[in-house]
Design a protein around this motif. Structure first.
Motif, short mmCIF file in Angstrom:
data_model
loop_
_atom_site.label_atom_id
_atom_site.label_comp_id
_atom_site.label_asym_id
_atom_site.label_seq_id
_atom_site.Cartn_x
_atom_site.Cartn_y
_atom_site.Cartn_z
N GLY A 134 -3.90 0.53 -12.42
CA GLY A 134 -3.60 0.93 -10.35
C GLY A 134 -3.76 0.22 -9.15
N LEU A 135 -5.13 -0.48 -9.87
CA LEU A 135 -5.79 -1.41 -8.14
C LEU A 135 -4.77 -2.39 -8.14
CD1 LEU A 135 -8.66 -1.07 -7.06
CD2 LEU A 135 -7.93 -4.11 -8.13
N MET A 136 -4.58 -3.02 -9.05
CA MET A 136 -3.17 -4.51 -9.49
C MET A 136 -2.21 -4.13 -8.66
SD MET A 136 -4.61 -6.59 -12.38
CE MET A 136 -4.77 -4.97 -13.62
N ALA A 137 -1.09 -2.56 -9.69
CA ALA A 137 -0.80 -2.51 -8.50
C ALA A 137 -0.35 -1.54 -7.65
CB ALA A 137 -0.01 -1.38 -9.60
N THR A 138 -1.18 -1.31 -6.78
CA THR A 138 -0.97 -0.81 -5.76
C THR A 138 -1.64 -2.39 -4.67
OG1 THR A 138 -2.95 0.65 -6.30
CG2 THR A 138 -2.89 0.29 -3.92
N ALA A 139 -2.54 -3.06 -4.75
CA ALA A 139 -2.59 -4.30 -4.30
C ALA A 139 -1.58 -5.07 -3.76
CB ALA A 139 -3.86 -5.30 -4.39
N VAL A 140 -0.65 -4.78 -4.98
CA VAL A 140 1.17 -6.13 -4.72
C VAL A 140 1.44 -4.74 -4.09
CG1 VAL A 140 3.05 -5.80 -6.23
CG2 VAL A 140 1.04 -6.35 -7.03
N LEU A 141 1.65 -3.06 -4.10
CA LEU A 141 2.44 -2.17 -3.05
C LEU A 141 2.12 -3.10 -1.93
CD1 LEU A 141 3.22 0.62 -5.67
CD2 LEU A 141 5.12 -1.17 -4.12
N GLY A 142 0.93 -2.75 -1.27
CA GLY A 142 0.36 -3.49 -0.36
C GLY A 142 0.83 -4.51 0.25
N MET A 143 1.08 -4.97 -0.56
CA MET A 143 1.66 -6.50 0.21
C MET A 143 3.06 -6.73 0.33
SD MET A 143 0.22 -9.89 -2.19
CE MET A 143 -1.18 -8.90 -3.02
N VAL A 144 3.64 -5.64 -0.14
CA VAL A 144 5.02 -6.21 -0.21
C VAL A 144 5.59 -5.02 1.10
CG1 VAL A 144 7.46 -5.44 -1.32
CG2 VAL A 144 5.66 -6.19 -2.86
N MET A 145 4.84 -3.66 0.57
CA MET A 145 5.35 -2.40 1.94
C MET A 145 4.66 -2.36 2.71
SD MET A 145 5.81 0.76 -1.04
CE MET A 145 6.08 1.58 0.02
N PHE A 146 3.42 -3.24 3.09
CA PHE A 146 3.09 -3.27 4.56
C PHE A 146 2.16 -3.97 4.99
CE2 PHE A 146 1.89 0.86 1.71
CZ PHE A 146 2.52 1.96 2.57
N GLY A 147 2.86 -5.28 4.05
CA GLY A 147 2.82 -7.04 4.87
C GLY A 147 1.17 -6.91 4.93
N GLU A 148 0.35 -6.87 3.57
CA GLU A 148 -1.03 -6.92 3.33
C GLU A 148 -1.19 -7.98 2.94
OE1 GLU A 148 -2.39 -2.07 3.44
OE2 GLU A 148 -2.60 -3.33 1.63
N ARG A 149 -2.19 -8.66 3.21
CA ARG A 149 -2.63 -9.67 2.49
C ARG A 149 -3.56 -10.23 2.00
NH1 ARG A 149 2.14 -10.13 2.21
NH2 ARG A 149 2.90 -11.44 3.55
N LEU A 150 -4.65 -11.37 0.57
CA LEU A 150 -5.76 -10.88 0.12
C LEU A 150 -5.79 -12.37 0.86
CD1 LEU A 150 -4.97 -9.84 -3.12
CD2 LEU A 150 -6.46 -8.08 -1.40
N ARG A 151 -7.39 -12.72 0.59
CA ARG A 151 -7.96 -13.91 0.48
C ARG A 151 -7.85 -14.40 -0.68
NH1 ARG A 151 -12.81 -12.56 5.01
NH2 ARG A 151 -12.09 -10.51 4.74
N GLY A 152 -8.60 -15.46 -0.95
CA GLY A 152 -8.89 -16.61 -2.22
C GLY A 152 -9.89 -15.39 -2.78
N SER A 153 -10.82 -15.01 -2.24
CA SER A 153 -11.55 -14.01 -3.04
C SER A 153 -11.49 -13.08 -3.87
CB SER A 153 -12.59 -13.48 -2.58
OG SER A 153 -12.51 -12.62 -0.93
N GLY A 154 -9.97 -11.97 -2.28
CA GLY A 154 -9.46 -11.15 -2.93
C GLY A 154 -8.80 -11.17 -4.04
N TRP A 155 -8.13 -12.12 -4.52
CA TRP A 155 -7.12 -12.80 -5.22
C TRP A 155 -7.94 -12.87 -6.76
CZ3 TRP A 155 -2.18 -11.99 -6.70
CH2 TRP A 155 -1.16 -11.90 -5.32
N LEU A 156 -8.87 -13.72 -6.68
CA LEU A 156 -10.48 -13.21 -8.05
C LEU A 156 -10.54 -12.55 -8.46
CD1 LEU A 156 -11.99 -15.47 -9.65
CD2 LEU A 156 -13.83 -15.40 -7.63
N GLY A 157 -11.09 -11.56 -7.37
CA GLY A 157 -11.00 -10.21 -8.27
C GLY A 157 -9.58 -9.81 -9.12
N LEU A 158 -8.76 -9.43 -8.38
CA LEU A 158 -7.58 -8.70 -9.56
C LEU A 158 -7.68 -9.58 -10.15
CD1 LEU A 158 -4.59 -8.79 -6.76
CD2 LEU A 158 -6.62 -6.95 -7.74
N GLY A 159 -7.88 -11.87 -10.13
CA GLY A 159 -7.82 -11.79 -12.00
C GLY A 159 -8.41 -11.44 -13.05
N LEU A 160 -9.82 -11.68 -11.66
CA LEU A 160 -11.14 -10.67 -13.39
C LEU A 160 -10.96 -9.39 -14.23
CD1 LEU A 160 -14.21 -12.20 -10.99
CD2 LEU A 160 -13.60 -13.21 -13.05
N ILE A 161 -10.53 -8.37 -13.04
CA ILE A 161 -10.13 -7.39 -13.17
C ILE A 161 -9.09 -7.35 -14.15
CG2 ILE A 161 -8.66 -5.18 -12.22
CD1 ILE A 161 -10.13 -5.25 -9.72
#
Length: 109
Positions: free
Chosen positions: A72-99
């Motif tokens: 759910g967190l990963m899908a929400t993050a992806v939708l946040g990027m697609v629908m709302f133009g939100e961006r993740l820094r490297g640490s955010g991508w690392l966190g998603l990978g660890l999840i």
């Protein structure tokens, strides 16, 4: 734990989808100022918990909850990027990978 029945995976998938929809609706409610999306978000969240309760009848709680939260967190993050133009820094991508790694490891729990 009762014998595995695939319907419980369907309930888990429904719970994940409803959680993601609830999160998007919360964003669209602008802090619950817009009542339509706010009420729909609450209804989706309640429905997500209901579906999760059916899922845990046939899937271990720790596995079902971990997958529900992680996916759910990963899908929400992806939708946040697609629908709302939100961006993740490297640490955010690392966190998603660890999840993602954690969710995969939960399969072996």
């Amino acid at each position: 734990m009762p014998e595995f029945v695939p319907i419980h995976l369907l309930y888990l998938a429904i719970a994940i989808a409803l959680e993601v929809v609830a999160n998007v609706l919360m964003k669209l409610s602008h802090g619950f100022e817009r009542k339509g999306p706010a009420v729909a978000a609450i209804a989706c969240a309640l429905a997500a918990f209901t579906a999760l309760s059916y899922a845990i009848e046939g899937i271990q709680l720790s596995v079902a909850y971990g997958v529900w939260g992680g996916v759910g967190l990963m899908a929400t993050a992806v939708l946040g990027m697609v629908m709302f133009g939100e961006r993740l820094r490297g640490s955010g991508w690392l966190g998603l990978g660890l999840i993602m790694l954690g969710v995969m490891l939960m399969k072996f729990a």
